[in-house]
Scaffold this motif. Structure first.
Motif, PDB file in Angstrom:
ATOM      1  N   GLN A   1       0.821  -1.211   0.000  1.00 20.04           N
ATOM      2  CA  GLN A   1       0.000   0.000   0.000  1.00 20.04           C
ATOM      3  C   GLN A   1       0.855   1.262   0.000  1.00 20.04           C
ATOM      4  OE1 GLN A   1      -3.422   0.357  -0.208  1.00 20.04           O
ATOM      5  NE2 GLN A   1      -3.443  -1.814  -0.639  1.00 20.04           N
TER       6      GLN A   1
ATOM      7  N   GLU B   1       2.576   1.712  -3.444  1.00 22.01           N
ATOM      8  CA  GLU B   1       1.643   2.168  -4.477  1.00 22.01           C
ATOM      9  C   GLU B   1       1.254   3.630  -4.259  1.00 22.01           C
ATOM     10  OE1 GLU B   1      -1.669  -0.482  -4.540  1.00 22.01           O
ATOM     11  OE2 GLU B   1      -0.539  -2.111  -5.499  1.00 22.01           O
ATOM     12  N   GLU B   2       1.000   3.994  -3.011  1.00 19.99           N
ATOM     13  CA  GLU B   2       0.540   5.349  -2.720  1.00 19.99           C
ATOM     14  C   GLU B   2       1.618   6.389  -3.010  1.00 19.99           C
ATOM     15  OE1 GLU B   2      -2.192   8.182  -1.739  1.00 19.99           O
ATOM     16  OE2 GLU B   2      -2.551   6.022  -1.852  1.00 19.99           O
ATOM     17  N   PHE B   3       2.876   6.059  -2.717  1.00 16.71           N
ATOM     18  CA  PHE B   3       3.951   7.037  -2.852  1.00 16.71           C
ATOM     19  C   PHE B   3       4.895   6.720  -4.015  1.00 16.71           C
ATOM     20  CE2 PHE B   3       2.507   7.257   1.544  1.00 16.71           C
ATOM     21  CZ  PHE B   3       2.309   8.623   1.693  1.00 16.71           C
ATOM     22  N   ASP B   4       4.455   5.792  -4.886  1.00 14.38           N
ATOM     23  CA  ASP B   4       5.195   5.451  -6.106  1.00 14.38           C
ATOM     24  C   ASP B   4       6.640   5.076  -5.785  1.00 14.38           C
ATOM     25  OD1 ASP B   4       5.550   5.025  -8.815  1.00 14.38           O
ATOM     26  OD2 ASP B   4       6.063   7.115  -9.245  1.00 14.38           O
TER      27      ASP B   4
ATOM     28  N   VAL C   1       2.655   8.529   6.718  1.00 12.39           N
ATOM     29  CA  VAL C   1       1.972   7.251   6.948  1.00 12.39           C
ATOM     30  C   VAL C   1       1.690   7.084   8.437  1.00 12.39           C
ATOM     31  CG1 VAL C   1       2.105   4.742   6.713  1.00 12.39           C
ATOM     32  CG2 VAL C   1       3.183   6.207   4.985  1.00 12.39           C
TER      33      VAL C   1
ATOM     34  N   LEU D   1      -1.351   8.526   4.222  1.00 11.82           N
ATOM     35  CA  LEU D   1      -1.997   7.219   4.191  1.00 11.82           C
ATOM     36  C   LEU D   1      -2.090   6.634   5.596  1.00 11.82           C
ATOM     37  CD1 LEU D   1      -2.917   4.815   2.243  1.00 11.82           C
ATOM     38  CD2 LEU D   1      -0.572   3.969   2.514  1.00 11.82           C
TER      39      LEU D   1
ATOM     40  N   VAL E   1      -9.895   3.607   0.911  1.00 14.33           N
ATOM     41  CA  VAL E   1      -9.545   3.248  -0.465  1.00 14.33           C
ATOM     42  C   VAL E   1      -9.398   1.747  -0.661  1.00 14.33           C
ATOM     43  CG1 VAL E   1      -8.455   5.460  -0.966  1.00 14.33           C
ATOM     44  CG2 VAL E   1      -7.070   3.614  -0.007  1.00 14.33           C
ATOM     45  N   ASP E   2      -9.279   0.973   0.427  1.00  8.74           N
ATOM     46  CA  ASP E   2      -9.062  -0.468   0.245  1.00  8.74           C
ATOM     47  C   ASP E   2      -9.335  -1.192   1.562  1.00  8.74           C
ATOM     48  OD1 ASP E   2      -7.983  -2.650  -1.561  1.00  8.74           O
ATOM     49  OD2 ASP E   2      -6.649  -2.895   0.160  1.00  8.74           O
TER      50      ASP E   2
ATOM     51  N   ALA F   1      -7.085   0.531   4.193  1.00  4.54           N
ATOM     52  CA  ALA F   1      -6.211   1.648   3.834  1.00  4.54           C
ATOM     53  C   ALA F   1      -7.086   2.856   3.544  1.00  4.54           C
ATOM     54  CB  ALA F   1      -5.349   1.306   2.626  1.00  4.54           C
TER      55      ALA F   1
ATOM     56  N   ARG G   1      -6.961   7.404   2.856  1.00  2.73           N
ATOM     57  CA  ARG G   1      -6.121   8.535   2.458  1.00  2.73           C
ATOM     58  C   ARG G   1      -6.715   9.836   3.014  1.00  2.73           C
ATOM     59  NH1 ARG G   1      -7.015   8.133  -2.645  1.00  2.73           N
ATOM     60  NH2 ARG G   1      -5.356   6.610  -3.043  1.00  2.73           N
TER      61      ARG G   1
END
Length: 246
Positions: free
Chosen positions: A44, A47-50, A129, A158, A213-214, A241, A243
């Motif tokens: 997670q 993905e969120e912060f690339d 986070v 997140l 979101v998840d 998860a 945001r």
């Protein structure tokens, strides 16, 4: 300053503090679950912060708060992945245990005996986070607690929150099975009435100012004696998860 700390709940974990790093002790269930938790958490965040999770320190530059850090079972791997970690726990006896283990592991982690509400009141700088794992079912006021978690996040931050569903199966598995049959945890560690359903948690998260979101289930297999993630089975342990808008 208001607080959501439940003193009776804190006393339960104070009594078990010295056993945090014993994989066969009172926290055996968490040691068994930890790889599954870390899989979800790292995926997670990446993905969120690339971030490239295959790199040496993929979370470098991220400020992370581990609420209810206990002995540091999640704080330490997050620090190894490069995050700047603050671990807090309302059970004061956990902090020296966490500090000593981090020192033995050569890790710099900012451990504090405090609460989410106290951090907010002190004007703590925001986090990218917030890890909020297996805590919300132990607080006196879940909405106030989740609101404090939201306030501690930077815009775009997140929060990952796990807890236990409330239904007959969760009573059999998490209380009767884990506490009375397997004796993984002392009797009375959990109160079934404090468990929160996924829909209730999503609603509370939204009221607290976050966008869910998840969500996924943590499912235990008694044959392989292991945990796995499940998109469908959230019947007992599960994780979410969300945001912070911004």
């Amino acid at each position: 300053m208001t607080t959501t700390i439940d003193d009776a709940e804190i006393e339960k974990f104070q009594a078990m503090a010295a056993e945090w790093w014993d994989p066969n002790g009172k926290f055996k269930p968490l040691h068994m679950l930890n790889p599954c938790r870390l899989d979800y958490i790292t995926t997670q965040i990446a993905e969120e912060f690339d971030r490239d999770i295959a790199s040496e320190t993929p979370f470098a530059g991220l400020r992370l708060l581990d609420i209810g850090c206990g002995g540091g079972l999640l704080s330490e791997p997050m620090a190894r992945l490069g995050a700047e970690v603050v671990g807090v726990d309302a059970a004061g006896r956990n902090i020296p245990v966490a500090q000593a283990h981090a020192a033995q592991s050569g890790l710099e982690i900012d451990y504090r005996h405090t609460s989410a509400e106290a951090l907010v009141a002190a004007g703590e700088p925001g986090f990218d986070v917030v890890l909020n794992m297996e805590v919300v079912e132990h607080v006196a006021d879940p909405l106030a607690y989740l609101t404090a978690c939201c306030q501690l996040l930077k815009p775009g931050g997140l929060m990952i929150c796990s807890t236990i569903n409330r239904n007959p199966k969760s009573y059999v598995m998490a209380i009767f099975g884990a506490e009375q049959v397997m004796r993984w945890l002392p009797k009375g560690t959990h109160e079934w009435s404090k468990f929160i359903t996924p829909d209730e948690l999503f609603d509370l998260i939204g009221q607290a100012g976050l966008e869910p979101v998840d969500r996924m289930g943590f499912v235990f297999n008694p044959i392989t004696w292991s945990w796995r993630l499940s998109e469908r089975d959230l019947s007992v342990n599960y994780v979410t998860a969300s945001r912070k808008p911004g």
